[in-house]
Design a protein around this motif. Structure first.
Motif, short mmCIF file in Angstrom:
data_model
loop_
_atom_site.label_atom_id
_atom_site.label_comp_id
_atom_site.label_asym_id
_atom_site.label_seq_id
_atom_site.Cartn_x
_atom_site.Cartn_y
_atom_site.Cartn_z
N GLU A 135 11.02 4.15 -7.40
CA GLU A 135 10.54 5.34 -6.71
C GLU A 135 10.83 5.25 -5.21
O GLU A 135 11.27 6.22 -4.59
N GLU A 136 10.59 4.08 -4.63
CA GLU A 136 10.84 3.90 -3.21
C GLU A 136 12.33 4.04 -2.89
O GLU A 136 12.70 4.69 -1.91
N PHE A 186 10.50 14.06 7.14
CA PHE A 186 9.33 14.32 6.30
C PHE A 186 8.12 13.72 7.00
O PHE A 186 7.92 12.51 6.96
N PRO A 187 7.32 14.56 7.65
CA PRO A 187 6.16 14.03 8.38
C PRO A 187 5.18 13.31 7.45
O PRO A 187 4.98 13.72 6.30
N ILE A 217 6.61 10.78 0.61
CA ILE A 217 7.90 10.32 1.15
C ILE A 217 7.75 10.10 2.65
O ILE A 217 8.24 9.12 3.20
N GLY A 218 7.07 11.03 3.33
CA GLY A 218 6.84 10.89 4.76
C GLY A 218 6.03 9.65 5.09
O GLY A 218 6.32 8.94 6.06
N THR A 219 5.01 9.37 4.28
CA THR A 219 4.20 8.17 4.48
C THR A 219 5.06 6.92 4.30
O THR A 219 5.02 6.00 5.12
N LEU A 220 5.85 6.89 3.24
CA LEU A 220 6.74 5.75 2.97
C LEU A 220 7.67 5.51 4.15
O LEU A 220 7.75 4.39 4.66
N ILE A 221 8.37 6.54 4.58
CA ILE A 221 9.36 6.36 5.64
C ILE A 221 8.69 6.02 6.97
O ILE A 221 9.17 5.16 7.70
N ASP A 222 7.56 6.64 7.27
CA ASP A 222 6.85 6.31 8.50
C ASP A 222 6.39 4.85 8.49
O ASP A 222 6.57 4.14 9.48
N ASP A 223 5.85 4.39 7.37
CA ASP A 223 5.44 2.99 7.27
C ASP A 223 6.63 2.06 7.46
O ASP A 223 6.55 1.06 8.18
N LEU A 224 7.74 2.36 6.79
CA LEU A 224 8.92 1.50 6.90
C LEU A 224 9.45 1.43 8.31
O LEU A 224 9.81 0.36 8.79
N CYS A 225 9.51 2.57 8.97
CA CYS A 225 10.16 2.65 10.28
C CYS A 225 9.26 2.24 11.45
O CYS A 225 9.77 2.02 12.54
N THR A 226 7.97 2.15 11.21
CA THR A 226 7.07 1.88 12.33
C THR A 226 6.24 0.62 12.19
O THR A 226 5.62 0.18 13.16
N LYS A 227 6.20 0.02 10.99
CA LYS A 227 5.35 -1.15 10.78
C LYS A 227 6.19 -2.37 10.43
O LYS A 227 7.17 -2.28 9.70
N GLU A 228 5.77 -3.51 10.94
CA GLU A 228 6.41 -4.77 10.56
C GLU A 228 5.86 -5.17 9.19
O GLU A 228 4.67 -5.46 9.06
#
Length: 141
Positions: free
Chosen positions: A84-85, A109-110, A116-127
């Motif tokens: 899914e990811e 995708f906010p 999807i927005g949550t996934l991408i935001d987590d990936l791009c902003t969190k270590e």
């Protein structure tokens, strides 16, 4: 851990839940440490596949790398696991690679509008310290 037959006509068993990439002699010792398998033989050792990954904080929320314009990434190379990811990232990367190539505005995708927005935001902003799985509990909205 449970044991299941490999097939109806083959005299081999699969040890479900016992995946390992340890050396063969260690795997055999581990198997033989299980009650009832003290005298087992190992037909084929297990193996592991190791992947390199790019810390996803090096990506923008369009899935384009911050350092190489026009290079879009998705899936395990971004430190995630799961179909899914990978699919969600692939959709976003594909949409935006196409838009980028055609000189069109890219889509984001906010976080507050989709998983999807949550996934991408987590990936791009969190270590991340472990492979990322998207869970509904990660979304605060």
């Amino acid at each position: 851990v449970f044991i299941e037959p490999e097939g109806r006509t083959i005299n081999e068993l699969y040890i479900q839940g016992f995946s390992t990439g340890m050396p063969e002699h260690v795997q055999l010792a581990m198997l033989q440490s299980l009650p009832g398998l003290e005298n087992c033989r190992m037909v084929r050792p297990a193996y592991s596949v190791d992947y390199d990954y790019l810390p996803a904080t090096q990506l923008s929320n369009t899935m384009m790398t911050k350092q190489v314009e026009g290079l879009f990434l998705a899936g395990q190379v971004c430190g995630t696991t799961g179909y899914e990811e990978a699919a969600a990232q692939g959709i976003v990367a594909g949409i935006n690679a196409s838009a980028f190539a055609g000189g069109q505005p890219m889509t984001t995708f906010p976080r507050e509008e989709s998983f999807i927005g949550t996934l991408i935001d987590d990936l791009c902003t969190k270590e991340l310290r472990e492979p990322y799985r998207v869970l509904t509990s990660r979304s605060e909205y």
